[in-house]
Motif scaffolding. Structure first.
Motif, mmCIF file in Angstrom:
data_model
loop_
_atom_site.group_PDB
_atom_site.id
_atom_site.type_symbol
_atom_site.label_atom_id
_atom_site.label_comp_id
_atom_site.label_asym_id
_atom_site.label_seq_id
_atom_site.Cartn_x
_atom_site.Cartn_y
_atom_site.Cartn_z
ATOM 1 N N MET A 1 0.993 -1.122 0.028
ATOM 2 C CA MET A 1 -0.081 0.048 -0.041
ATOM 3 C C MET A 1 0.889 1.196 0.044
ATOM 4 S SD MET A 1 -2.930 1.193 2.858
ATOM 5 C CE MET A 1 -3.256 -0.591 3.040
ATOM 6 N N LYS A 2 0.620 2.299 -0.895
ATOM 7 C CA LYS A 2 1.422 3.485 -0.875
ATOM 8 C C LYS A 2 0.657 4.373 -0.285
ATOM 9 C CE LYS A 2 3.294 2.064 -5.321
ATOM 10 N NZ LYS A 2 3.545 2.022 -6.838
ATOM 11 N N LYS A 3 1.236 5.609 0.142
ATOM 12 C CA LYS A 3 0.763 6.825 0.816
ATOM 13 C C LYS A 3 0.451 7.909 -0.217
ATOM 14 C CE LYS A 3 2.744 10.575 3.363
ATOM 15 N NZ LYS A 3 3.799 11.421 3.917
ATOM 16 N N ILE A 4 -0.874 8.393 -0.130
ATOM 17 C CA ILE A 4 -1.095 9.478 -0.736
ATOM 18 C C ILE A 4 -1.144 11.003 -0.365
ATOM 19 C CG2 ILE A 4 -3.677 10.570 -1.731
ATOM 20 C CD1 ILE A 4 -4.621 7.655 -1.750
ATOM 21 N N THR A 5 -0.787 11.820 -1.241
ATOM 22 C CA THR A 5 -0.592 13.097 -0.882
ATOM 23 C C THR A 5 -1.463 13.899 -1.639
ATOM 24 O OG1 THR A 5 1.769 12.700 -0.354
ATOM 25 C CG2 THR A 5 0.989 15.122 -0.656
ATOM 26 N N LEU A 25 -16.408 7.301 -0.344
ATOM 27 C CA LEU A 25 -15.429 6.223 -0.817
ATOM 28 C C LEU A 25 -15.241 5.364 0.572
ATOM 29 C CD1 LEU A 25 -13.878 7.898 -3.832
ATOM 30 C CD2 LEU A 25 -15.553 5.895 -3.946
ATOM 31 N N MET A 26 -14.758 6.134 1.466
ATOM 32 C CA MET A 26 -14.282 5.248 2.847
ATOM 33 C C MET A 26 -15.498 4.720 3.481
ATOM 34 S SD MET A 26 -11.266 7.528 4.178
ATOM 35 C CE MET A 26 -9.851 7.879 3.094
ATOM 36 N N GLU A 27 -16.600 5.171 3.362
ATOM 37 C CA GLU A 27 -17.891 4.617 3.779
ATOM 38 C C GLU A 27 -18.080 3.459 3.207
ATOM 39 O OE1 GLU A 27 -19.488 5.027 6.784
ATOM 40 O OE2 GLU A 27 -17.639 6.288 7.242
ATOM 41 N N GLU A 28 -18.046 3.486 1.681
ATOM 42 C CA GLU A 28 -18.547 2.502 0.699
ATOM 43 C C GLU A 28 -17.542 1.382 0.844
ATOM 44 O OE1 GLU A 28 -18.820 4.240 -3.024
ATOM 45 O OE2 GLU A 28 -20.265 5.526 -2.406
ATOM 46 N N ASN A 29 -16.127 1.353 0.992
ATOM 47 C CA ASN A 29 -15.238 0.623 0.934
ATOM 48 C C ASN A 29 -14.242 0.702 2.191
ATOM 49 O OD1 ASN A 29 -13.108 -1.214 0.684
ATOM 50 N ND2 ASN A 29 -12.708 -0.869 -1.434
ATOM 51 N N ALA A 31 -11.845 -0.650 3.508
ATOM 52 C CA ALA A 31 -10.402 -0.925 2.919
ATOM 53 C C ALA A 31 -9.553 0.334 2.802
ATOM 54 C CB ALA A 31 -10.342 -2.041 1.978
ATOM 55 N N TYR A 32 -10.362 1.379 2.135
ATOM 56 C CA TYR A 32 -9.749 2.687 1.861
ATOM 57 C C TYR A 32 -9.139 3.256 3.111
ATOM 58 C CZ TYR A 32 -11.563 2.373 -2.991
ATOM 59 O OH TYR A 32 -11.964 1.862 -4.065
ATOM 60 N N LYS A 33 -9.840 2.981 4.407
ATOM 61 C CA LYS A 33 -9.452 3.866 5.553
ATOM 62 C C LYS A 33 -8.237 3.407 6.106
ATOM 63 C CE LYS A 33 -14.132 4.031 6.928
ATOM 64 N NZ LYS A 33 -15.341 3.704 8.159
ATOM 65 N N ALA A 34 -7.505 2.416 5.574
ATOM 66 C CA ALA A 34 -6.085 2.057 5.960
ATOM 67 C C ALA A 34 -5.042 2.857 5.154
ATOM 68 C CB ALA A 34 -6.144 0.635 5.831
ATOM 69 N N ILE A 35 -5.376 3.681 4.319
ATOM 70 C CA ILE A 35 -4.458 4.212 3.456
ATOM 71 C C ILE A 35 -3.967 5.642 4.153
ATOM 72 C CG2 ILE A 35 -3.932 5.302 1.162
ATOM 73 C CD1 ILE A 35 -6.333 3.623 0.037
ATOM 74 N N GLU A 36 -2.704 5.598 4.298
ATOM 75 C CA GLU A 36 -2.332 6.961 4.823
ATOM 76 C C GLU A 36 -2.336 8.207 3.635
ATOM 77 O OE1 GLU A 36 1.896 9.069 6.610
ATOM 78 O OE2 GLU A 36 1.845 6.938 6.054
ATOM 79 N N ILE A 37 -3.115 9.116 4.189
ATOM 80 C CA ILE A 37 -3.350 10.413 3.138
ATOM 81 C C ILE A 37 -2.828 11.620 3.899
ATOM 82 C CG2 ILE A 37 -4.974 11.689 2.110
ATOM 83 C CD1 ILE A 37 -6.912 9.395 1.892
ATOM 84 N N LYS A 38 -1.709 12.033 3.246
ATOM 85 C CA LYS A 38 -1.342 13.619 3.968
ATOM 86 C C LYS A 38 -2.130 14.521 3.096
ATOM 87 C CE LYS A 38 2.590 16.391 4.202
ATOM 88 N NZ LYS A 38 4.199 16.362 4.834
ATOM 89 N N LYS A 39 -2.362 15.372 3.584
ATOM 90 C CA LYS A 39 -3.468 16.554 3.451
ATOM 91 C C LYS A 39 -2.899 17.767 3.470
ATOM 92 C CE LYS A 39 -7.894 14.037 3.881
ATOM 93 N NZ LYS A 39 -9.427 14.049 4.257
#
Length: 92
Positions: A1-5, A25-29, A31-39
């Motif tokens: 899994m890769k980090k998102i910026t 999308l995170m509510e629908e799936n 699994a997306y909640k495990a992705i690290e997102i730097k905002k």
């Protein structure tokens, strides 16, 4: 899994749509909640934002690869589809 910026601006309507799409999308799936997102709010972190090659917000990178950069006229449905692609790319 890769980090998102994610680069965004607080006063950007397209950015608000992208944030809404992320939430949906995170509510629908879950699994997306495990992705690290730097905002990154680019006006608050201009030196960091200037290190990346993009013109418009929102813009999403997965690792060091730009996956999505918004453009004028995008609908919410288009933005949500692009954000889903970003999340799927990060999971792959």
């Amino acid at each position: 899994m890769k980090k998102i910026t994610m680069f965004y601006l607080d006063d950007c309507g397209y950015c608000h749509k992208a944030h809404k799409a992320l939430d949906e999308l995170m509510e629908e799936n879950p699994a997306y909640k495990a992705i690290e997102i730097k905002k990154v709010e680019e006006s608050q972190e201009p030196e960091y934002a200037d290190q990346f090659d993009y013109y418009a917000t929102p813009t999403f990178y997965v690792g060091d690869q730009k996956i999505f950069e918004a453009h004028i006229g995008m609908t919410y449905e288009q933005i949500k589809a692009e954000v889903k692609n970003v999340l799927d790319t990060a999971l792959a």
